[in-house]
Design an enzyme around this catalytic site. Structure first.
Site, mmCIF file in Angstrom:
data_model
loop_
_atom_site.group_PDB
_atom_site.id
_atom_site.type_symbol
_atom_site.label_atom_id
_atom_site.label_comp_id
_atom_site.label_asym_id
_atom_site.label_seq_id
_atom_site.Cartn_x
_atom_site.Cartn_y
_atom_site.Cartn_z
ATOM 1 N N HIS A 42 0.876 -1.180 0.000
ATOM 2 C CA HIS A 42 0.000 0.000 0.000
ATOM 3 C C HIS A 42 0.911 1.227 0.000
ATOM 4 O O HIS A 42 1.245 1.768 1.057
ATOM 5 C CB HIS A 42 -0.887 0.020 1.239
ATOM 6 C CG HIS A 42 -1.843 -1.132 1.322
ATOM 7 N ND1 HIS A 42 -1.436 -2.428 1.509
ATOM 8 C CD2 HIS A 42 -3.205 -1.164 1.231
ATOM 9 C CE1 HIS A 42 -2.503 -3.223 1.528
ATOM 10 N NE2 HIS A 42 -3.585 -2.481 1.358
ATOM 11 N N SER A 99 6.851 6.266 2.378
ATOM 12 C CA SER A 99 7.684 5.072 2.577
ATOM 13 C C SER A 99 8.379 4.590 1.289
ATOM 14 O O SER A 99 9.540 4.170 1.353
ATOM 15 C CB SER A 99 6.867 3.950 3.224
ATOM 16 O OG SER A 99 5.598 3.859 2.643
ATOM 17 N N GLU A 117 -0.003 0.091 -5.672
ATOM 18 C CA GLU A 117 -0.912 1.188 -5.264
ATOM 19 C C GLU A 117 -2.147 1.101 -6.150
ATOM 20 O O GLU A 117 -2.051 1.089 -7.369
ATOM 21 C CB GLU A 117 -0.214 2.542 -5.408
ATOM 22 C CG GLU A 117 -1.110 3.754 -5.252
ATOM 23 C CD GLU A 117 -1.909 3.803 -3.950
ATOM 24 O OE1 GLU A 117 -1.324 3.638 -2.866
ATOM 25 O OE2 GLU A 117 -3.149 3.998 -4.020
ATOM 26 N N ASP A 141 -3.974 -4.596 -6.564
ATOM 27 C CA ASP A 141 -4.171 -4.889 -5.157
ATOM 28 C C ASP A 141 -2.846 -5.366 -4.521
ATOM 29 O O ASP A 141 -2.206 -6.307 -5.017
ATOM 30 C CB ASP A 141 -5.237 -5.977 -5.036
ATOM 31 C CG ASP A 141 -5.451 -6.363 -3.595
ATOM 32 O OD1 ASP A 141 -6.071 -5.577 -2.868
ATOM 33 O OD2 ASP A 141 -4.973 -7.443 -3.183
ATOM 34 N N ASP A 162 0.937 -1.452 4.761
ATOM 35 C CA ASP A 162 0.485 -0.207 5.404
ATOM 36 C C ASP A 162 -0.908 0.167 4.886
ATOM 37 O O ASP A 162 -1.075 1.177 4.193
ATOM 38 C CB ASP A 162 1.513 0.904 5.093
ATOM 39 C CG ASP A 162 1.167 2.223 5.760
ATOM 40 O OD1 ASP A 162 0.371 2.224 6.721
ATOM 41 O OD2 ASP A 162 1.697 3.263 5.305
HETATM 42 N N1 SAM Z 1 2.780 3.595 2.889
HETATM 43 C C1 SAM Z 1 2.556 4.992 2.568
HETATM 44 C C2 SAM Z 1 3.554 5.842 3.320
HETATM 45 O O1 SAM Z 1 3.860 5.529 4.493
HETATM 46 O O2 SAM Z 1 4.054 6.811 2.744
HETATM 47 C C3 SAM Z 1 1.149 5.415 2.878
HETATM 48 C C4 SAM Z 1 0.094 4.522 2.309
HETATM 49 S S1 SAM Z 1 -1.548 4.993 2.665
HETATM 50 C C5 SAM Z 1 -1.677 4.707 4.381
HETATM 51 C C6 SAM Z 1 -2.450 3.634 2.005
HETATM 52 C C7 SAM Z 1 -2.515 3.604 0.482
HETATM 53 O O3 SAM Z 1 -3.009 2.330 0.093
HETATM 54 C C8 SAM Z 1 -3.447 4.632 -0.149
HETATM 55 O O4 SAM Z 1 -2.725 5.392 -1.081
HETATM 56 C C9 SAM Z 1 -4.526 3.788 -0.853
HETATM 57 O O5 SAM Z 1 -4.928 4.337 -2.091
HETATM 58 C C10 SAM Z 1 -3.808 2.479 -1.079
HETATM 59 N N2 SAM Z 1 -4.630 1.268 -1.126
HETATM 60 C C11 SAM Z 1 -5.782 1.005 -0.473
HETATM 61 N N3 SAM Z 1 -6.171 -0.276 -0.687
HETATM 62 C C12 SAM Z 1 -5.211 -0.848 -1.475
HETATM 63 C C13 SAM Z 1 -5.000 -2.159 -1.987
HETATM 64 N N4 SAM Z 1 -5.868 -3.131 -1.744
HETATM 65 N N5 SAM Z 1 -3.888 -2.375 -2.718
HETATM 66 C C14 SAM Z 1 -3.010 -1.375 -2.978
HETATM 67 N N6 SAM Z 1 -3.152 -0.126 -2.505
HETATM 68 C C15 SAM Z 1 -4.229 0.143 -1.765
#
Ligand code: SAM
Length: 261
Positions: A42, A99, A117, A141, A162
């Protein structure tokens, strides 16, 4: 449709804990010459501007990384300071690395970076922010990507999970999913971020993770004042399996700093 956008929260106190432990772990892993894989399920957009209207509106970065920097939480040799210096030199004084960009700066040419993402706009920005580092980005995903990549080549390395926890079922499915990922990649460091919530919603997930008896499991939580009155997040947690040697010391240092808030 996903509505969570990390720009509202980038550089908040949860990011400070998560990113400090991430940077520390990556520095640990790169002490040896051997190549590593870094996988993120994520990713978010990778690069944030803390003077963007969204970030200013919540004020979370001001109470988070900007305060931490003012108060000197990270000494000049801390990997967080290194990454912040480099990202700000390239993108401006209020640039903040997510991250993926922390990993991109900490890792070396012979390491492999994989970022998933799902949100199209965040994905486009992520691709832009990380392409110069030879990262592979996936508009898919993150849980599916994780399963398809494991075990990665090279085998040493780390995965950060995350989620935004918009899908409430994530709390229930994560312990089983992490156990499955660990079976496929028993040498990998797997780190999961989770919010510490007033209603205790995270607690059954944590109990289920702890009950699995993962090797070298390590859990670190910090508490902080809510970003707004009534906000349910009052802390931040990181659960590691195959935790790197010595991480307890960095975690204890962070605990002391957060206790002074
Ligand atoms: N890890 C990042 C950081 O620390 O800079 C922050 C990530 S943010 C908390 C969560 C991200 O996950 C969002 O941008 C959202 O669009 C994405 N997201 C949500 N569900 C997802 C999935 N099933 N697979 C991939 N990305 C997803």
């Amino acid at each position: 449709m996903l509505s969570y956008q990390h720009i509202y929260h980038a550089g908040n106190l949860a990011d400070v804990q998560k990113h400090a432990l991430l940077a520390w772990t990556l520095r640990y892993l790169t002490q040896k010459d051997k190549p590593i894989s870094y996988i993120e399920t994520h990713s978010g957009r990778g690069l944030y501007q803390l003077d963007a209207a969204e970030a200013v509106r919540t004020g979370e970065a001001q109470a988070g990384i900007l305060r931490a920097q003012r108060e000197g939480w990270f000494g000049p040799d801390h990997p967080m300071s290194d990454v912040l210096r480099r990202v700000q030199a390239s993108h401006g004084a209020l640039a903040y690395p997510g991250s993926p960009l922390i990993a991109a700066h900490e890792l070396r040419e012979h390491d492999s970076l994989h970022f998933a993402e799902l949100h199209p706009r965040e994905y486009a920005a992520l691709e832009l922010a990380t392409s110069a580092f030879g990262a592979k980005t996936y508009p898919q995903d993150g849980f599916e990507l994780a399963q398809s990549l494991l075990p990665p080549t090279p085998r040493r390395g780390m995965m950060l999970i995350d989620p935004s926890y918009e899908v409430k079922a994530d709390y229930e499915r994560l312990p089983k999913l992490i156990a499955k990922l660990h079976r496929k990649w028993n040498v990998g460091i797997i780190a999961l971020w989770y919010p510490v919530l007033t209603d205790g919603r995270h607690k059954p997930m944590l109990a289920a993770l702890k009950a699995q008896g993962f090797p070298k499991a390590f859990c670190h939580e910090v508490r902080f004042p809510p970003a707004r009155e009534g906000h349910r997040m009052v802390g931040s947690g990181m659960f590691f399996l195959n935790a790197p040697f010595g991480i307890e010391d960095e975690a204890a240092r962070l605990t002391t700093l957060f206790q002074k808030l």
